[in-house]
Design a protein around this motif. Structure first.
Motif, PDB file in Angstrom:
ATOM      1  N   ASP A   1     -49.553 -37.244 -34.114  1.00 45.10           N
ATOM      2  CA  ASP A   1     -50.048 -35.888 -33.854  1.00 45.10           C
ATOM      3  C   ASP A   1     -49.735 -34.945 -35.016  1.00 45.10           C
ATOM      4  O   ASP A   1     -50.502 -34.040 -35.301  1.00 45.10           O
ATOM      5  CB  ASP A   1     -49.418 -35.336 -32.566  1.00 45.10           C
ATOM      6  CG  ASP A   1     -49.880 -36.106 -31.337  1.00 45.10           C
ATOM      7  OD1 ASP A   1     -50.998 -36.656 -31.365  1.00 45.10           O
ATOM      8  OD2 ASP A   1     -49.112 -36.167 -30.348  1.00 45.10           O
ATOM      9  N   ASP A   2     -48.600 -35.149 -35.671  1.00 43.32           N
ATOM     10  CA  ASP A   2     -48.187 -34.315 -36.795  1.00 43.32           C
ATOM     11  C   ASP A   2     -48.921 -34.779 -38.055  1.00 43.32           C
ATOM     12  O   ASP A   2     -48.712 -35.900 -38.523  1.00 43.32           O
ATOM     13  CB  ASP A   2     -46.675 -34.416 -36.986  1.00 43.32           C
ATOM     14  CG  ASP A   2     -46.153 -33.500 -38.078  1.00 43.32           C
ATOM     15  OD1 ASP A   2     -46.964 -32.789 -38.711  1.00 43.32           O
ATOM     16  OD2 ASP A   2     -44.929 -33.501 -38.301  1.00 43.32           O
TER      17      ASP A   2
ATOM     18  N   LEU B   1     -46.561 -35.973 -40.977  1.00 45.81           N
ATOM     19  CA  LEU B   1     -45.995 -37.302 -40.737  1.00 45.81           C
ATOM     20  C   LEU B   1     -47.060 -38.383 -40.884  1.00 45.81           C
ATOM     21  O   LEU B   1     -46.792 -39.461 -41.418  1.00 45.81           O
ATOM     22  CB  LEU B   1     -45.360 -37.388 -39.347  1.00 45.81           C
ATOM     23  CG  LEU B   1     -43.977 -36.782 -39.176  1.00 45.81           C
ATOM     24  CD1 LEU B   1     -43.485 -36.960 -37.751  1.00 45.81           C
ATOM     25  CD2 LEU B   1     -42.994 -37.397 -40.142  1.00 45.81           C
ATOM     26  N   GLU B   2     -48.262 -38.098 -40.422  1.00 47.92           N
ATOM     27  CA  GLU B   2     -49.346 -39.079 -40.528  1.00 47.92           C
ATOM     28  C   GLU B   2     -49.692 -39.353 -41.989  1.00 47.92           C
ATOM     29  O   GLU B   2     -49.903 -40.492 -42.386  1.00 47.92           O
ATOM     30  CB  GLU B   2     -50.584 -38.595 -39.765  1.00 47.92           C
ATOM     31  CG  GLU B   2     -51.765 -39.526 -39.860  1.00 47.92           C
ATOM     32  CD  GLU B   2     -51.496 -40.926 -39.306  1.00 47.92           C
ATOM     33  OE1 GLU B   2     -52.171 -41.869 -39.771  1.00 47.92           O
ATOM     34  OE2 GLU B   2     -50.641 -41.091 -38.428  1.00 47.92           O
TER      35      GLU B   2
ATOM     36  N   VAL C   1     -41.017 -40.888 -37.176  1.00 49.08           N
ATOM     37  CA  VAL C   1     -40.803 -40.015 -36.021  1.00 49.08           C
ATOM     38  C   VAL C   1     -39.314 -39.938 -35.701  1.00 49.08           C
ATOM     39  O   VAL C   1     -38.802 -38.888 -35.287  1.00 49.08           O
ATOM     40  CB  VAL C   1     -41.618 -40.513 -34.806  1.00 49.08           C
ATOM     41  CG1 VAL C   1     -41.204 -39.810 -33.533  1.00 49.08           C
ATOM     42  CG2 VAL C   1     -43.105 -40.306 -35.056  1.00 49.08           C
TER      43      VAL C   1
END
Length: 151
Positions: free
Chosen positions: A26-27, A30-31, A71
């Motif tokens: 979702d972030d 981070l992706e 994460v």
């Protein structure tokens, strides 16, 4: 013509389909980190394909593991180290130059230097070798050769 373009597009777009929608974090930050790390890790099934491009089940598991580590708060280096510790250094698309890998990195240039040295030594020896002169034909042999050529 259109069929060829469509087939070429499918082959080029296969990397786009490798990451499944349920894997995407979702972030977006981070992706993006996960995608960059996935491009540096080798698919152990496909050999010379990154896990970001591979559709293999093991590549999917590795992509999920990278995302899980990110994460959990791991830095990029910590996530890579975790996967290398688990699967070995072969999982890196660009292996490190440390440890026992220095032998592999040095082997190419060393073999080139060795081959160049052997070749130079051979050519030097050949240039300085005293050639044996073949004896000139005797009068009898010259006459015989002349008769053969005249026939």
């Amino acid at each position: 013509m259109i069929l060829r373009v469509a087939i070429a597009f499918l082959f080029c777009a296969s990397a786009v389909f490798a990451v499944q929608p349920d894997e995407v974090l979702d972030d977006p930050v981070l992706e993006e980190r996960a995608r960059e790390l996935s491009k540096e890790l080798r698919c152990l099934v496909c050999r010379n394909e990154s896990i970001d491009e591979s559709n293999a089940d093991l590549a999917r598991d590795l992509r999920l593991l990278v995302r899980e580590r990110l994460v959990a708060g791991d830095s990029d280096d910590e996530a890579i180290t975790f996967i290398v510790d688990r699967y070995g250094e072969y999982v890196l698309l660009r292996p490190t130059m440390g440890g026992s890998n220095w032998v592999l990195w040095a082997a190419g240039p060393l073999m080139l230097l060795l081959a160049g040295g052997i070749g130079a030594g051979y050519l030097r020896k050949r240039a300085h070798a005293t050639g044996t002169q073949e004896a000139a034909l005797s009068d009898e042999e010259q006459e015989r050769l002349r008769r053969i050529l005249d026939e």
